[in-house]
Design an enzyme around this catalytic site. Structure first.
Site, PDB file in Angstrom:
ATOM      1  N   ASP A 103       0.831  -1.205   0.000  1.00 22.52           N
ATOM      2  CA  ASP A 103       0.000   0.000   0.000  1.00 22.52           C
ATOM      3  C   ASP A 103       0.868   1.258   0.000  1.00 22.52           C
ATOM      4  OD1 ASP A 103      -2.186  -1.666   0.190  1.00 22.52           O
ATOM      5  OD2 ASP A 103      -2.377  -1.439   2.367  1.00 22.52           O
ATOM      6  N   LEU A 104       0.255   2.360  -0.370  1.00 24.41           N
ATOM      7  CA  LEU A 104       0.944   3.659  -0.396  1.00 24.41           C
ATOM      8  C   LEU A 104       1.658   3.952   0.936  1.00 24.41           C
ATOM      9  CD1 LEU A 104       1.217   6.325  -2.092  1.00 24.41           C
ATOM     10  CD2 LEU A 104      -0.806   7.148  -0.879  1.00 24.41           C
TER      11      LEU A 104
END
Ligand code: URA
Length: 242
Positions: A103-104
């Site tokens: 994820d970011l």
């Protein structure tokens, strides 16, 4: 054997058309002789190719371990965010991609390569490659989460998760733990901890299959895998029974 223009373009000397210009200008030698023909076939193991007098070694596949920092996307290109590939500065190949996604806001170990077969093997759901995450949560992780995760939990998908191994390092208002899972479902770790009422506040992947995050790297740094690491990934434990 591959064409000389492909050899040079693959190794980042330039685009195929730039390489043709360099060849025309006599900037390339094969076995000490100037070669101007882009279609000339070279043996990657035995022919010596030089560009402007400097030998160019051909690497068919490249493998890098990136310590992914938070705030970049696990993609080859993106209109908005910095990509994980933008960190790999010295790559000679232009066909690199990340193996899977983080994820970011997730940090940690991300493998970057151009070896599609290995990528397929590592990501195939049939192979159950273990991935270990270091997790910090808001809220106290209950002891019962260990047997719960070990059985597999329902996080809203058609099937419950496969068994996960939870090791609680410290339980309190902020808890710390390692979780090892063998799938790669969307936001899987965060959803598993949401289920027990302990939202993830920090997430870092520390291992992927046989590969461990090199703790001498800082977020945003990377290094090439060693030959031993590449072969352990290729021959790693698959289909471990959990
Ligand atoms: N699980 C998550 O929730 N996020 C990740 O980035 C990786 C695994």
């Amino acid at each position: 054997m591959i064409r000389l223009d492909k050899f040079l373009a693959d190794m980042g000397i330039g685009t195929r058309s730039q390489v043709k210009q360099y060849l025309k200008r006599g900037m390339v030698t094969v076995n000490q002789e100037t070669e101007k023909r882009p279609e000339r076939k070279v043996a990657i193991e035995t022919d010596t190719v030089c560009f402007q007098g400097t030998p160019v070694a051909y690497a068919e596949y490249e493998y890098y371990m990136l310590y992914k920092p938070a705030g970049c996307v696990s993609a080859v290109s993106d209109g908005h965010y910095k990509t994980v590939l933008s960190y790999i500065k010295e790559a000679s190949r232009k066909d690199l991609f990340p193996v899977g996604r983080l994820d970011l806001d997730t940090e940690g170990l991300l493998l970057i390569t151009n070896d599609g077969a290995l990528c397929h093997e590592l990501l195939s759901p049939a192979h159950h490659v273990p991935k270990t995450y270091y997790v910090e949560t808001a809220g106290e992780i209950p002891k019962q989460a260990v047997p719960l995760f070990a059985e597999g939990v329902s996080i809203g998908d058609a099937k419950p998760t496969r068994p996960g191994v939870l090791e609680i390092l410290c339980a309190g208002p902020v808890s710390r733990a390692f979780l090892t899972i063998t799938e790669g479902r969307y936001h899987q770790v965060k959803r598993m901890f949401d289920l027990i009422g302990c939202p993830v506040s920090y997430l870092k992947r520390v291992s992927f299959g046989e590969l461990q995050l090199d703790e001498s790297l800082k977020p945003g740094e990377y290094r090439a895998l060693t030959a031993a690491e590449v072969s352990s990934l290729k021959g790693g434990n698959r289909n471990i029974i959990w």
